[in-house]
Design an enzyme around this catalytic site. Structure first.
Site, PDB file in Angstrom:
ATOM      1  N   GLU A 108      64.292  58.003  53.955  1.00 47.22           N
ATOM      2  CA  GLU A 108      64.158  57.394  52.627  1.00 47.22           C
ATOM      3  C   GLU A 108      64.071  55.882  52.771  1.00 47.22           C
ATOM      4  OE1 GLU A 108      67.162  58.491  49.746  1.00 47.22           O
ATOM      5  OE2 GLU A 108      66.315  57.164  48.215  1.00 47.22           O
ATOM      6  N   ASN A 146      62.838  64.250  42.595  1.00 39.40           N
ATOM      7  CA  ASN A 146      64.105  64.276  43.323  1.00 39.40           C
ATOM      8  C   ASN A 146      65.275  64.268  42.345  1.00 39.40           C
ATOM      9  OD1 ASN A 146      65.878  63.731  45.798  1.00 39.40           O
ATOM     10  ND2 ASN A 146      66.411  62.009  44.471  1.00 39.40           N
ATOM     11  N   GLU A 147      66.209  65.201  42.532  1.00 36.75           N
ATOM     12  CA  GLU A 147      67.480  65.230  41.776  1.00 36.75           C
ATOM     13  C   GLU A 147      67.295  64.841  40.309  1.00 36.75           C
ATOM     14  OE1 GLU A 147      70.534  63.023  43.907  1.00 36.75           O
ATOM     15  OE2 GLU A 147      70.652  64.598  45.432  1.00 36.75           O
ATOM     16  N   TYR A 192      76.613  67.291  49.721  1.00 37.33           N
ATOM     17  CA  TYR A 192      77.264  66.347  50.638  1.00 37.33           C
ATOM     18  C   TYR A 192      78.760  66.627  50.623  1.00 37.33           C
ATOM     19  CZ  TYR A 192      72.885  63.694  50.583  1.00 37.33           C
ATOM     20  OH  TYR A 192      71.571  63.312  50.714  1.00 37.33           O
ATOM     21  N   GLU A 215      68.572  68.239  51.138  1.00 46.08           N
ATOM     22  CA  GLU A 215      69.524  67.155  51.461  1.00 46.08           C
ATOM     23  C   GLU A 215      70.875  67.803  51.710  1.00 46.08           C
ATOM     24  OE1 GLU A 215      69.886  63.603  49.051  1.00 46.08           O
ATOM     25  OE2 GLU A 215      67.782  63.737  48.463  1.00 46.08           O
ATOM     26  N   GLN A 231      70.567  61.489  56.329  1.00 47.45           N
ATOM     27  CA  GLN A 231      69.194  61.165  56.590  1.00 47.45           C
ATOM     28  C   GLN A 231      69.010  61.052  58.102  1.00 47.45           C
ATOM     29  OE1 GLN A 231      67.917  57.952  54.018  1.00 47.45           O
ATOM     30  NE2 GLN A 231      68.659  58.981  52.196  1.00 47.45           N
TER      31      GLN A 231
HETATM   32  O1  AHR Z   1      70.617  60.645  50.660  1.00 50.81           O
HETATM   33  C1  AHR Z   1      71.127  59.657  49.824  1.00 50.81           C
HETATM   34  C2  AHR Z   1      70.864  59.955  48.346  1.00 50.81           C
HETATM   35  O2  AHR Z   1      71.609  61.079  47.983  1.00 50.81           O
HETATM   36  C3  AHR Z   1      69.447  60.318  47.977  1.00 50.81           C
HETATM   37  O3  AHR Z   1      68.660  59.208  47.716  1.00 50.81           O
HETATM   38  C4  AHR Z   1      69.629  61.122  46.734  1.00 50.81           C
HETATM   39  O4  AHR Z   1      68.603  62.071  46.540  1.00 50.81           O
HETATM   40  C5  AHR Z   1      70.999  61.749  46.894  1.00 50.81           C
HETATM   41  O5  AHR Z   1      71.773  61.576  45.769  1.00 50.81           O
END
Ligand code: AHR
Length: 497
Positions: A27, A168-169, A240, A288, A345
């Site tokens: 990114e 995205n999201e 995450y 992700e 990432q």
């Molecule tokens: O990977 C970091 C961020 O996490 C990305 O930009 C986003 O899609 C997610 O919230």
């Protein structure tokens, strides 16, 4: 001490291990692009600024697919800014990360990098501030053979990009151009229809939830898929896991959440398919996922609107590597539903590869190792492994199984690999029954034990997998000893008769 038993049987087939499960993500965020994969003038960079050391580590990591250019960044991005003569490219505010984007790196540079890295590109289009037309323009630029203004502007052969993310999201209130599920579903469906008119061979990913904890989780997927199911090939999922609160038992059980996430999304997609009378089953793009010290306070002195400041540069511990190994096990356990997965990432930003700023070296973070070994050895048919044995309590997820495991059988090469995580604090003896695979000889047992050590520029090999004695295997039976907590890979090879 309670012994755990596992049976590995070629009949317990989940599906083929898709190579696209070993994806990553680049990114325009912090130093992922600038100072990560791209750093003109760096001693390891080529004439175009692509860093050879980062490329070599990317290949070693075994990455197969790379998502680009965001992330939150894509929701305000004008892709045209990043093509054409570099000197003429505009500097722009990036509202997602409050930085300045120089556009020195864009689609053409990314495609050159992807070719050198040997990875498949996965492009995201902006459905935050933009819509159908700009997505079509980008696809025409990238994939149309020529003879139109946009494709001729590209010059050279078409890129033939197969995988495309529709935004995205879009469920996240932080997203630029955030939408309701109905608003996004309509836009994604119309964008998908138009993109498939330009290039029917593309595979499209609709945005799912940016976390299982989102208040709209599952309702979002249901509504979005009501609009998009017939036009898309995947629904995305993002997750995450945050170690900041120091609750290690819960962190080590993070894969329990990912497992439920996948099960819930698959059930929701299947429900929509049933309502729409569509027999085709949708796949999940877990595009992700990672460990991220998300609630660590941000730098209060960070100056505003700078170019490529160091952001989200987490130093990963050996414990984090164990968690990453378990998340990979979980993706494999769902090989029948998850068709693409991207660790977020690749470089510097919550990443397996780190670089020192200002011309310094690149090194492997702890989480590099379970990824590289899983990508290298998870080839063939994924076999379900259901351990019987102890469980233990965690604050976040309640009672969890202490052992998490999956096996992959490469019939052609006569190889069998077991990936296993002992999530508990105590060592775990595991009796293994290789049922239906009796003539196997163990060739390797590598382990990463949980702990606080991290890899740094000065000490890049503080944490690496250590070798344990390969378990003597007799008539398909052996006993493993898995330190608590630890990630392990055990490999067997067919005995020559
Ligand atoms: O990977 C970091 C961020 O996490 C990305 O930009 C986003 O899609 C997610 O919230």
């Amino acid at each position: 001490m309670q012994t755990t038993t596992i049976v590995i049987d070629p009949a317990f087939r989940i599906g083929e291990a898709d190579r696209r499960l070993f994806g990553s993500f680049v990114e325009h965020l912090g130093r992922c692009v600038y100072g990560g994969v791209f750093e003109p003038g760096h001693p390891a960079a080529d004439a175009t600024g692509l860093r050879g050391d980062v490329l070599a580590l990317t290949r070693e990591l075994g990455v197969t697919v790379v998502r680009y250019p965001g992330g939150n960044f894509v929701s305000g991005y004008r892709w045209e800014d990043g093509v054409g003569p570099v000197a003429e490219r505009p500097r722009r505010l990036d509202l997602a990360w409050k930085t300045i984007e120089t556009n020195a790196f864009g689609l053409d540079e990314f495609m050159t990098w992807a070719r050198l890295a040997g990875v498949e590109p996965m492009m995201a289009v902006n459905l935050g501030t933009r819509g159908v037309q700009e997505a079509c323009d980008l696809l025409e630029y990238a994939n149309h053979p020529g003879g139109t203004a946009l494709s001729d502007r590209r010059g050279g052969d078409p890129y033939g990009i197969r995988l495309w993310c529709l935004g995205n999201e879009m469920d996240g209130p932080w997203q630029i151009g955030h939408k309701t599920a109905a608003e996004y579903g309509r836009l994604a469906a119309e964008t998908a229809r138009a993109m498939k008119l330009i290039d029917p061979s593309v595979s499209l990913v609709a945005c799912g939830s940016s976390g299982r904890g989102m208040p709209t989780f599952a309702a979002w997927e249901a509504t979005v898929l009501e609009h998009t199911y017939e036009h898309v090939d995947y629904i995305s999922a993002h997750a995450y896991y945050d170690p900041t609160d120091g609750d290690r038992p819960s962190l080590l059980a993070s894969a329990v959440d990912m497992d439920l996430f996948i099960t819930d999304v698959a059930a929701t997609a299947d429900h929509v398919a049933a309502r729409l009378r569509i027999p085709r089953r949708l796949k999940i793009a877990f595009d992700e996922w990672n460990v991220w010290y998300m609630s660590r306070p941000a730098d209060p002195d960070r100056p505003g609107w700078t170019t490529a400041p160091p952001l989200l540069e987490d130093d990963y511990t050996a414990t984090d590597a164990v968690v990453v190994g378990d998340l990979l096990i979980t993706l494999l356990r769902h090989a029948d539903r998850v068709g693409v997965a991207c660790q977020a990432q690749l470089a510097n930003v919550i990443a397996p590869i780190r670089t020192a700023p200002g011309g310094g070296p690149a090194w492997r973070q702890t989480i590099f190792h379970p990824f590289a070994l899983t990508a290298a050895h998870a080839r063939g048919t994924v076999l379900r492994v259901e351990p019987t044995g102890p469980s233990h309590d965690t604050r976040r997820y309640g009672e969890v199984p202490s052992l998490s495991a999956v096996a992959v059988h490469d019939e052609e090469r006569g190889e069998l690999t077991l990936f296993a995580v002992n999530r508990s604090d105590t060592d775990l003896p595991v009796d293994v029954d290789l049922r239906g695979l009796p003539a196997m000889r163990a060739v390797e047992h590598l382990t990463i034990a949980a702990g606080d050590a991290v890899n740094t520029a000065d000490s890049p090999e503080a944490v690496t997998p250590t070798s344990r004695p390969a378990p003597p295997t007799d008539a398909g039976r052996c006993t493993l000893h898995l330190p608590g907590p630890s990630w392990n890979v055990i490999r067997w090879s067919m005995e020559k008769m």
